[in-house]
Each structure stands twice: as C-alpha cells, then as structure tokens.
Design a protein around this motif. Structure first.
Motif: not given
Length: 209
Positions: A92-109, A141-147
């Motif tokens: 559970v921690w790995g799945a939730v943490g991975t999803g949150i990590g990907i979301a934060l990285w894409n938000d930064k991009q 296009n890059a900002q739309d893809s990251s969003k």
C-alpha cells in the motif's frame, strides 16, 4: 446324687455360653450421612446440551470493519495493520507513494514548461531560450503533456487510496479469528503417479490473501 449334680452343672455351663451379651456385639448400621448417594441420571436435554457444547465451534475474534476503514482513511496501511495483514502494508505504501511521487514530478515539469511558455509569448528570456526547435508550440505541448500525466497520477493515487480503504473493510468483515499465518510452509506426502508404492516427502506452500 453326685451324677445328677454333675449333669446339672454341665447343662448350666452350656446354657451360660449359649447366651449372647448385646453389649459385646458389633453392629454395622448405615447412617444417612455416611451413605453414598446413587448417581443421578442425566436428562435427555442435558445430554444434548453437553454434546452441543463439545461440538460447538470455538469462539472467534471479530474485527470492526468501520474501524479498519477509518484507520486506512487516516493513514493508508493502518487498517491492514489492524487486520494483522502486515505483508500488505509495504504494498500500500509503495503504490500510494509512487503515485504521489509521479504526480509531484509532473507538476514540477508542468510549472517549468508553463513559465517558459508564458515568457515565450511575451518575448522574454526563459529557461529554454537559445535551444533550437524550442518555440511556443513545443512549450505549449510540453506543458499540456505534463499536466495530463500529473492528473493521471493524481487519479491513480486516489484510486489506490480508495482501494486501500475497501481492502481493509473487506478483510475486517471476513476475518474469522484465524491464527494461522498467511504464508505457511509445511511438510507433506507426495504420491508417486508412476506406480511406485512408496510415497515421497516434500514441502507445501500455502498462501492466503
């Protein structure tokens, strides 16, 4: 005369021995307090009740599904800990943490590309200035893809969070007080399928979800 006296004394002596003194006798009497009572027979209802108690399944420990769901809602994995499903906690921690990590990285991009896109529209220098092929179309296009990827990651993380709660509630509802481990390794006998009369020993793995 002497003979008559002798005969009389002899019969008197025999008569005296033949009498029994009541004080010298030993009587055995059954006193009510010392008597052993007879066993009281059981009634049919008592016999049936005793059999039911012996054949009744052992009492099982019940868990509260509402508590398990509340714990998982407060902290993912806490409901699994309450249900004693410890092996699910790192999943559970790995799945939730991975999803949150990907979301934060894409938000930064997304913020990077967004700032560069706005600067490109206003003719101002930005992070990607001077790179060949980088224009407002590419940055847009890059900002739309990251969003889009950020939103997907947030949605997947939310789904994992909800499944974590559902899993805890279902486990608590189906819990039957089992004390056997989820993963068990036990010795077993393996029958020879090729006609050999000797059985072989082996190890069996059992896993419960």
């Amino acid at each position: 005369m002497k003979k008559l006296t002798t005969i009389f004394l002899f019969f008197s002596f025999c008569l005296g021995f033949s009498q029994v003194n009541p004080n010298d006798t030993i009587r055995v009497e059954n006193h009510p307090k010392d008597s052993i009572p007879a066993a009281k027979p059981f009634s049919e209802a008592q016999v049936i009740q005793d059999i039911d108690q012996k054949n009744a399944p052992p009492k099982v420990t019940k868990l509260s599904p509402s508590k398990a769901g509340l714990y998982s809602a407060v902290l993912p994995g806490l409901g699994q800990f309450y249900n004693k499903k410890y092996w699910k906690i790192p999943i559970v921690w790995g799945a939730v943490g991975t999803g949150i990590g990907i979301a934060l990285w894409n938000d930064k991009q997304y913020k990077r590309y967004r700032n560069a896109f706005v600067a490109e529209l206003n003719g101002l220098p930005h992070e990607f200035s001077g790179i060949n092929g980088i224009d407002k179309t590419v940055l847009g296009n890059a900002q739309d893809s990251s969003k889009r990827q950020r939103d997907y990651a947030i949605g997947i993380s939310a789904l994992i969070y909800i499944l974590n709660i559902v899993d805890a509630v279902v486990d608590a509802h189906l819990y039957e007080g089992r004390h056997d481990p989820d993963l068990a390794i036990t010795p077993t006998m393996i029958n020879d399928q090729f006609g050999n009369s000797y059985a072989k020993t082996g190890i069996s793995f059992s896993f419960k979800f």
